[in-house]
Design a protein around this motif. Sequence first.
Motif, PDB file in Angstrom:
ATOM      1  N   ALA A  14       0.737  -1.273  -0.032  1.00 35.31           N
ATOM      2  CA  ALA A  14      -0.036  -0.024   0.145  1.00 35.31           C
ATOM      3  C   ALA A  14       0.849   1.388  -0.172  1.00 35.31           C
ATOM      4  CB  ALA A  14      -0.811   0.123   1.177  1.00 35.31           C
ATOM      5  N   GLY A  17       5.247   4.411  -3.239  1.00 33.79           N
ATOM      6  CA  GLY A  17       6.117   4.383  -4.296  1.00 33.79           C
ATOM      7  C   GLY A  17       7.020   5.416  -4.774  1.00 33.79           C
ATOM      8  N   THR A  18       7.361   6.370  -3.668  1.00 34.99           N
ATOM      9  CA  THR A  18       7.748   7.673  -4.242  1.00 34.99           C
ATOM     10  C   THR A  18       8.971   7.682  -4.991  1.00 34.99           C
ATOM     11  OG1 THR A  18       8.464   7.926  -1.982  1.00 34.99           O
ATOM     12  CG2 THR A  18       6.679   8.987  -2.493  1.00 34.99           C
ATOM     13  N   ARG A  19      10.006   6.741  -4.667  1.00 36.76           N
ATOM     14  CA  ARG A  19      11.281   6.485  -5.104  1.00 36.76           C
ATOM     15  C   ARG A  19      11.137   6.218  -6.762  1.00 36.76           C
ATOM     16  NH1 ARG A  19      14.164   1.800  -2.200  1.00 36.76           N
ATOM     17  NH2 ARG A  19      11.688   1.330  -1.701  1.00 36.76           N
ATOM     18  N   GLN A 106      -5.247  -0.580   3.649  1.00 41.47           N
ATOM     19  CA  GLN A 106      -4.703   0.423   4.592  1.00 41.47           C
ATOM     20  C   GLN A 106      -5.139   1.853   3.804  1.00 41.47           C
ATOM     21  OE1 GLN A 106      -0.363   0.719   4.182  1.00 41.47           O
ATOM     22  NE2 GLN A 106      -0.103   1.752   6.237  1.00 41.47           N
ATOM     23  N   GLY A 111       3.044   3.875   7.019  1.00 37.81           N
ATOM     24  CA  GLY A 111       4.109   3.247   7.399  1.00 37.81           C
ATOM     25  C   GLY A 111       4.116   1.674   7.128  1.00 37.81           C
TER      26      GLY A 111
END
Length: 290
Positions: A14, A17-19, A106, A111
């Motif tokens: 959930a 995926g900012t990278r 979620q 986190g």
Amino acid sequence: MIKDKVFKAVIPAAGLGTRFLPVTKASPKEMLPLVDKPLIQYVVEEAVASGIKEVIIVTGRGKRAIEDHFDISFELEENLRENGKKSILKEIRKISMLADFCYVRQSKAKGLGHAILTAKNLVGDEPFAVLLGDDIVDAEVPALRQMIRIYEKYHAPVLAIARVKKDEVKNYGIIKGEKINSRLFSVEDLVEKPDPDDAPSDLAVIGRYILVPEVFGMLEMVKPGKNGEIQLTDGLRILAKRGPIYGYLVEGKRYDAGDKLGFLKATVEFALKNPDLGREFRSYLGSLVL
Ligand code: UTP
């Protein structure tokens, strides 16, 4: 009573995926293809090959493609059947029959610890595995199966660990522990993303865990940290203070597929090993002037 067998696996999927932005803006990171299978399928296959029967996937908004991937696809299957494409039909059918799947949402990416807590009721009172789609481990004996063997011997939580370079410790949870043998460590404490000079070791926790249901109570005690996230590491620190937990150096090659460079490395190596593509791809790579 300590239960011996690990039949359930939780796959938290959930995260935002900012990278990997912008591709992860509307597509789940877990569905990125490693040659021709999404990352999460490799992880589910590893779990199933390790004896897992029930897969609990923690999803969130924008993650519908994951559920569809592990469901049957009626129109597609009909079409493949009508066109006599038997071998791909068999492969497609196999995906939905890998395990019993259930999903829990979620509501906000609070986190990894919070994602695992979301699965509490579905896990119930038994040991369970956690696998992250970010880590792909290419191993002769599936990484999770190696860890289940340790769990069955010691009846205590097991964390997969890998040695990392000094300048990489700041990206991981790092263990402080005592060596038991060349692969096994007893974990006294963990430090989340330490500065290289303060790191207690070069042993980083990677995305495979065998946990016990007591961890849920500990995660409930954890105060949200940076960005309001509940860190799994904080729950594991409490667990390590209450009883033995182990770190196990898994045998196999691990790729950090949640990171662009790690993902590219995995893509190249998996393509080279692919029986249909490998030869031609190798010769293509050889033709590049690098
Ligand atoms: P990561 O921190 O690697 O994933 O979490 P992320 O947050 O999606 O990616 P970045 O760091 O922003 O690029 C490890 C795993 O835990 C899941 C993620 O989906 C990933 O598989 N996760 C993380 C959740 O399910 N919920 C969260 O709130 C956070």
